[in-house]
Write an enzyme that holds these catalytic residues in place. Structure first.
Site, PDB file in Angstrom:
ATOM      1  N   LYS A 287       0.119  10.883  -4.627  1.00  0.00           N
ATOM      2  CA  LYS A 287      -1.231  10.338  -4.771  1.00  0.00           C
ATOM      3  C   LYS A 287      -2.220  11.476  -4.956  1.00  0.00           C
ATOM      4  O   LYS A 287      -2.071  12.546  -4.354  1.00  0.00           O
ATOM      5  CB  LYS A 287      -1.621   9.517  -3.536  1.00  0.00           C
ATOM      6  CG  LYS A 287      -0.697   8.343  -3.264  1.00  0.00           C
ATOM      7  CD  LYS A 287      -1.230   7.423  -2.192  1.00  0.00           C
ATOM      8  CE  LYS A 287      -1.572   8.096  -0.889  1.00  0.00           C
ATOM      9  NZ  LYS A 287      -0.424   8.822  -0.283  1.00  0.00           N
TER      10      LYS A 287
ATOM     11  N   GLY B  28      -0.680  10.983   4.281  1.00  0.00           N
ATOM     12  CA  GLY B  28      -1.138  10.778   5.640  1.00  0.00           C
ATOM     13  C   GLY B  28      -0.760   9.403   6.157  1.00  0.00           C
ATOM     14  O   GLY B  28      -0.702   8.428   5.408  1.00  0.00           O
ATOM     15  N   SER B  29      -0.469   9.310   7.449  1.00  0.00           N
ATOM     16  CA  SER B  29      -0.216   8.005   8.061  1.00  0.00           C
ATOM     17  C   SER B  29      -1.530   7.220   8.143  1.00  0.00           C
ATOM     18  O   SER B  29      -2.616   7.759   7.962  1.00  0.00           O
ATOM     19  CB  SER B  29       0.397   8.189   9.449  1.00  0.00           C
ATOM     20  OG  SER B  29       1.651   8.823   9.363  1.00  0.00           O
ATOM     21  N   GLY B  30      -1.400   5.926   8.425  1.00  0.00           N
ATOM     22  CA  GLY B  30      -2.568   5.065   8.482  1.00  0.00           C
ATOM     23  C   GLY B  30      -2.674   4.109   7.314  1.00  0.00           C
ATOM     24  O   GLY B  30      -3.583   3.268   7.274  1.00  0.00           O
ATOM     25  N   HIS B  31      -1.730   4.225   6.336  1.00  0.00           N
ATOM     26  CA  HIS B  31      -1.741   3.360   5.157  1.00  0.00           C
ATOM     27  C   HIS B  31      -0.571   2.384   5.161  1.00  0.00           C
ATOM     28  O   HIS B  31      -0.252   1.797   4.130  1.00  0.00           O
ATOM     29  CB  HIS B  31      -1.674   4.207   3.883  1.00  0.00           C
ATOM     30  CG  HIS B  31      -2.682   5.291   3.816  1.00  0.00           C
ATOM     31  ND1 HIS B  31      -4.036   5.061   3.943  1.00  0.00           N
ATOM     32  CD2 HIS B  31      -2.546   6.633   3.652  1.00  0.00           C
ATOM     33  CE1 HIS B  31      -4.692   6.207   3.838  1.00  0.00           C
ATOM     34  NE2 HIS B  31      -3.810   7.173   3.681  1.00  0.00           N
TER      35      HIS B  31
ATOM     36  N   HIS C  80      -8.891   6.321   2.810  1.00  0.00           N
ATOM     37  CA  HIS C  80      -9.040   7.168   3.991  1.00  0.00           C
ATOM     38  C   HIS C  80     -10.339   6.862   4.740  1.00  0.00           C
ATOM     39  O   HIS C  80     -10.801   7.663   5.542  1.00  0.00           O
ATOM     40  CB  HIS C  80      -9.031   8.648   3.610  1.00  0.00           C
ATOM     41  CG  HIS C  80      -7.755   9.095   2.996  1.00  0.00           C
ATOM     42  ND1 HIS C  80      -7.554   9.089   1.640  1.00  0.00           N
ATOM     43  CD2 HIS C  80      -6.601   9.542   3.550  1.00  0.00           C
ATOM     44  CE1 HIS C  80      -6.333   9.531   1.376  1.00  0.00           C
ATOM     45  NE2 HIS C  80      -5.740   9.796   2.520  1.00  0.00           N
TER      46      HIS C  80
ATOM     47  N   ASP D 254      -2.265  16.514  -0.589  1.00  0.00           N
ATOM     48  CA  ASP D 254      -0.977  16.047  -1.088  1.00  0.00           C
ATOM     49  C   ASP D 254      -0.567  16.809  -2.342  1.00  0.00           C
ATOM     50  O   ASP D 254       0.592  17.215  -2.489  1.00  0.00           O
ATOM     51  CB  ASP D 254      -1.045  14.554  -1.409  1.00  0.00           C
ATOM     52  CG  ASP D 254      -1.182  13.684  -0.171  1.00  0.00           C
ATOM     53  OD1 ASP D 254      -1.051  14.215   0.950  1.00  0.00           O
ATOM     54  OD2 ASP D 254      -1.433  12.478  -0.321  1.00  0.00           O
TER      55      ASP D 254
END
Length: 334
Positions: free
Chosen positions: A104, A53-56, A218, A109
């Site tokens: 991960k 997921g984006s945001g990391h 998250h 995922d």
């Protein structure tokens, strides 16, 4: 909500367009959500693909390039990419030597990379998978069965990427990646919750004067909430938790790679001060620090806080860590 975005619906696509403009050495496919090293299929190397997921950011797209990842698959914010992305990435980087998926340990995922691996093998591609599960804070969480994959992902991608760059075969690159994961442990701390663009409000409630110990990337809460602690006290707690678990993987006095990672909203002034405390604790416990890295590398949007990752590193892992790397977010020696 105060964010430097157009709309929540386009935040990932807009970021990818910006990445393409800033880094013309990368092939950024905005429509299919891929970031690919331009020379990925040259030189007969094993391909390394990761994503999530984006945001990391800068994980994972910021680690695509020489000596690290061949491609990254960004999903929506805190949402797994889909198997089609992973399959396209594998095809884009395969030079005939096979592809390693670095995954991960989050349920979406794991399932999607597994499906992509099966589809790739149906197409005649050789695929190995390595699961990253370095977080010692909790055994199960909102997103996982077992331990979460966090800061140790950077160590896996850098060291396995160096091995692939040297021409190591797929089974060797996968074995090195697994060794790094088994030798790495992490613990995270939040001083504030993060805010996702879609929700527009904090992911959990953290009152003034309190912190959350053992958070994930998250925005999920951790194992324990306490009154605010000093940097020294947080370092004692976090490093203690990591070393207690790491003791099962090797000698207590083995040298370590140390990552002090910001969660997105903590300035370097604080991170370096915290690193000083981490180094002090490690020295007091007789653990030599072979290499250190400080900064925002595996983040959680605008969360204030940090994580500590330690990896027990033998001479071979240290050599691969020191090998040249040139990506948007990590570069040295070239």
């Amino acid at each position: 909500m105060r964010m430097l975005i157009n709309t929540a619906d386009t935040v990932v696509a807009d970021a990818l367009r910006g990445m393409a403009a800033a880094h013309p050495d990368l092939d950024v496919d905005v429509e299919n959500r891929l970031v690919v090293r331009r020379d990925a299929r040259e030189g007969g190397r094993v391909g390394l693909v990761s994503g999530g997921g984006s945001g990391h950011e800068p994980l994972h797209g910021g680690f695509v390039g020489y000596g690290m990842l061949s491609a990254a698959c960004p999903g929506e914010v805190f949402t797994s990419p889909v198997p089609d992305q992973m399959l396209r990435a594998a095809g884009a980087v395969d030079s005939g030597q096979g592809v390693l998926f670095v995954v991960k340990n989050y349920t979406g995922d794991v399932l999607n990379f597994q499906m992509a691996a099966e589809l790739a093998e149906d197409d005649g591609l050789r695929v190995e998978q390595v699961l990253v599960n370095d977080d010692v804070a909790v055994t199960d969480s909102l997103y996982t069965a077992g331990r979460r994959g966090t800061g140790g992902t950077l160590f896996v991608e850098k060291i396995a990427g160096a091995a692939a760059e040297e021409g190591a075969p797929l089974d060797r690159v996968a074995a090195i990646a697994r060794q790094v994961n088994e030798s790495s442990r992490s613990f995270g701390v939040a001083l504030s919750a993060c805010t996702t663009p879609a929700k527009g409000s904090p992911t959990f409630d953290l009152p003034d004067g309190e912190l959350e110990l053992g958070i994930g990337i998250h925005g999920e809460p951790g194992r324990e909430r306490r009154a605010m602690m000093t940097s020294r006290e947080i370092a004692e707690f976090a490093v203690g938790a990591v070393l207690e678990d790491l003791a099962r993987s090797g000698p207590a006095d083995a040298p370590v790679l140390a990552l002090v990672n910001g969660m997105g909203a903590t300035p370097l002034l604080e991170l370096y001060g915290f690193h000083a405390e981490v180094a002090r604790v490690l020295e007091a416990r007789g653990v030599p620090v072979a290499r250190s890295l400080v900064g925002n590398y595996v983040t959680s949007l605008d969360m204030a806080g940090c994580s500590v990752t330690l990896c027990r590193a033998d001479d071979e892992l240290l050599r691969l860590w020191d090998a040249p790397v040139q990506t948007a977010a990590l570069r040295w020696g070239r």
